[in-house]
Enzyme design. Structure first.
Site, PDB file in Angstrom:
ATOM      1  N   TYR A   1     -12.539  -1.546  -4.427  1.00  0.00           N
ATOM      2  CA  TYR A   1     -12.879  -1.905  -2.973  1.00  0.00           C
ATOM      3  C   TYR A   1     -14.614  -1.425  -3.297  1.00  0.00           C
ATOM      4  O   TYR A   1     -15.155  -1.149  -1.987  1.00  0.00           O
ATOM      5  CB  TYR A   1     -12.172  -0.868  -1.718  1.00  0.00           C
ATOM      6  CG  TYR A   1     -10.865  -1.791  -1.945  1.00  0.00           C
ATOM      7  CD1 TYR A   1     -10.545  -2.170  -0.865  1.00  0.00           C
ATOM      8  CD2 TYR A   1      -9.883  -0.604  -1.991  1.00  0.00           C
ATOM      9  CE1 TYR A   1      -9.225  -2.963  -1.056  1.00  0.00           C
ATOM     10  CE2 TYR A   1      -8.596  -1.180  -1.836  1.00  0.00           C
ATOM     11  CZ  TYR A   1      -8.112  -2.144  -0.517  1.00  0.00           C
ATOM     12  OH  TYR A   1      -7.293  -2.836  -0.087  1.00  0.00           O
TER      13      TYR A   1
ATOM     14  N   GLU B   1      -8.607  -9.822  -8.200  1.00  0.00           N
ATOM     15  CA  GLU B   1      -8.046  -8.805  -8.444  1.00  0.00           C
ATOM     16  C   GLU B   1      -7.067  -9.173  -9.075  1.00  0.00           C
ATOM     17  O   GLU B   1      -6.454  -7.895  -9.478  1.00  0.00           O
ATOM     18  CB  GLU B   1      -7.798  -9.233  -6.748  1.00  0.00           C
ATOM     19  CG  GLU B   1      -8.946  -8.259  -5.445  1.00  0.00           C
ATOM     20  CD  GLU B   1      -8.928  -9.172  -4.225  1.00  0.00           C
ATOM     21  OE1 GLU B   1      -9.322  -8.364  -3.173  1.00  0.00           O
ATOM     22  OE2 GLU B   1      -7.415  -9.437  -3.593  1.00  0.00           O
TER      23      GLU B   1
ATOM     24  N   LYS C   1       1.028  -1.438  -0.424  1.00  0.00           N
ATOM     25  CA  LYS C   1       0.213  -0.131   0.102  1.00  0.00           C
ATOM     26  C   LYS C   1       0.649   1.423   0.329  1.00  0.00           C
ATOM     27  O   LYS C   1       2.163   1.092   0.477  1.00  0.00           O
ATOM     28  CB  LYS C   1      -0.977  -0.502   1.197  1.00  0.00           C
ATOM     29  CG  LYS C   1      -2.097  -1.123   1.360  1.00  0.00           C
ATOM     30  CD  LYS C   1      -2.895  -1.610   2.034  1.00  0.00           C
ATOM     31  CE  LYS C   1      -4.194  -1.948   2.041  1.00  0.00           C
ATOM     32  NZ  LYS C   1      -4.699  -2.107   2.979  1.00  0.00           N
TER      33      LYS C   1
ATOM     34  N   HIS D   1      -1.607  -5.138   1.529  1.00  0.00           N
ATOM     35  CA  HIS D   1      -3.525  -6.052   1.042  1.00  0.00           C
ATOM     36  C   HIS D   1      -3.179  -7.676   0.562  1.00  0.00           C
ATOM     37  O   HIS D   1      -1.989  -7.638   0.503  1.00  0.00           O
ATOM     38  CB  HIS D   1      -3.857  -5.736  -0.249  1.00  0.00           C
ATOM     39  CG  HIS D   1      -5.582  -6.585  -0.898  1.00  0.00           C
ATOM     40  ND1 HIS D   1      -7.078  -6.346  -0.623  1.00  0.00           N
ATOM     41  CD2 HIS D   1      -5.577  -7.691  -1.433  1.00  0.00           C
ATOM     42  CE1 HIS D   1      -7.059  -7.569  -0.683  1.00  0.00           C
ATOM     43  NE2 HIS D   1      -6.591  -8.277  -1.771  1.00  0.00           N
TER      44      HIS D   1
ATOM     45  N   ASN E   1      -2.508  -0.400   6.641  1.00  0.00           N
ATOM     46  CA  ASN E   1      -1.715  -1.443   7.130  1.00  0.00           C
ATOM     47  C   ASN E   1      -1.119  -1.767   5.902  1.00  0.00           C
ATOM     48  O   ASN E   1      -0.742  -3.436   6.381  1.00  0.00           O
ATOM     49  CB  ASN E   1      -2.981  -2.481   7.510  1.00  0.00           C
ATOM     50  CG  ASN E   1      -3.989  -2.430   6.567  1.00  0.00           C
ATOM     51  OD1 ASN E   1      -3.440  -2.432   5.406  1.00  0.00           O
ATOM     52  ND2 ASN E   1      -4.675  -2.961   6.915  1.00  0.00           N
TER      53      ASN E   1
END
Ligand code: GDP
Length: 139
Positions: free
Chosen positions: A51, A128, A11, A117, A114
Site C-alpha cells: 500500500y 499487485e 482481507k 481488495h 471492507n
C-alpha cells in the site's frame, strides 16, 4: 484495450470470520476464473510495501496494522474487463455506501475492514499480481 486480469485479496477480518468460501463462490459464480491463489500472512512491512501509494494518507498506519493482523487470501482473477467489472462487483470502498448484493455490502464491516481488495487499474493489477505471485504460479 482493457485487460482481462485483476488482483484481489480477502482481507483478515473476512478471512477470520469464515467468509472465504462464500466470497470465492460468489466470485466464481460471477464468471471470474481463478488464475492463481494463496493464503498468506503479511508482515506490517510487507503490507506497507503493498500500500505504499497510500503512505502519506492518515489511514496508512491503521490500514497496514489491519492488513498484517491475520491471514489473507490473495488471488489473480481472469474475466473480460476484469478491473472495472470487479470493482463494481465488490462495491464502494465504504461498505455502508456499497450497493446491495455487493461483496463489501454483504461481508464488510467498515471502511477499514471492507472484506476484499480489488485492483484500481490494469497497471495496479499487474503490479499487485507480481507482488504476490511468481511467473510459474500465474501460468
Ligand atoms: P479501494 O481501492 O476501494 O480499496 O480504496 P483505496 O485504494 O482508496 O484505499 C485502500 C484501502 O484503504 C481501502 O480498501 C480501505 O480498506 C482503506 N481505506 C481507504 N480509505 C480509508 C479511510 O478513510 N479510513 C480507513 N480506516 N481506511 C481507509
Amino acid at each position: 484495450m482493457t485487460g482481462t486480469i485483476t488482483f484481489t485479496m480477502i482481507k483478515p477480518s473476512a478471512f477470520s470470520a469464515g467468509y472465504t468460501g462464500n466470497i470465492l463462490a460468489k466470485i466464481e459464480a460471477a464468471g471470474y476464473k481463478i488464475k492463481a491463489m494463496k493464503k498468506i500472512s503479511l508482515s506490517k512491512e510487507q503490507a506497507g510495501h503493498f500500500y505504499e501509494m497510500h503512505k502519506e494518507r492518515p489511514f496508512y498506519e491503521e490500514l497496514t496494522n489491519f492488513m498484517s493482523s491475520g491471514p489473507i487470501v490473495a488471488a489473480i482473477l481472469e474475466k473480460e474487463n476484469a478491473v472495472e467489472s470487479f470493482r463494481k462487483f465488490i462495491g464502494a470502498t465504504d461498505p455502508a455506501k456499497a450497493d446491495e448484493g455487493t461483496i463489501r455490502k454483504l461481508y464488510g464491516k467498515n471502511l477499514s475492514e471492507n472484506a476484499v481488495h480489488g485492483s484500481d487499474s490494469d497497471e495496479s493489477a499487474q503490479r499487485e499480481a507480481g507482488f504476490f505471485f511468481s511467473f510459474l504460479e500465474m501460468v
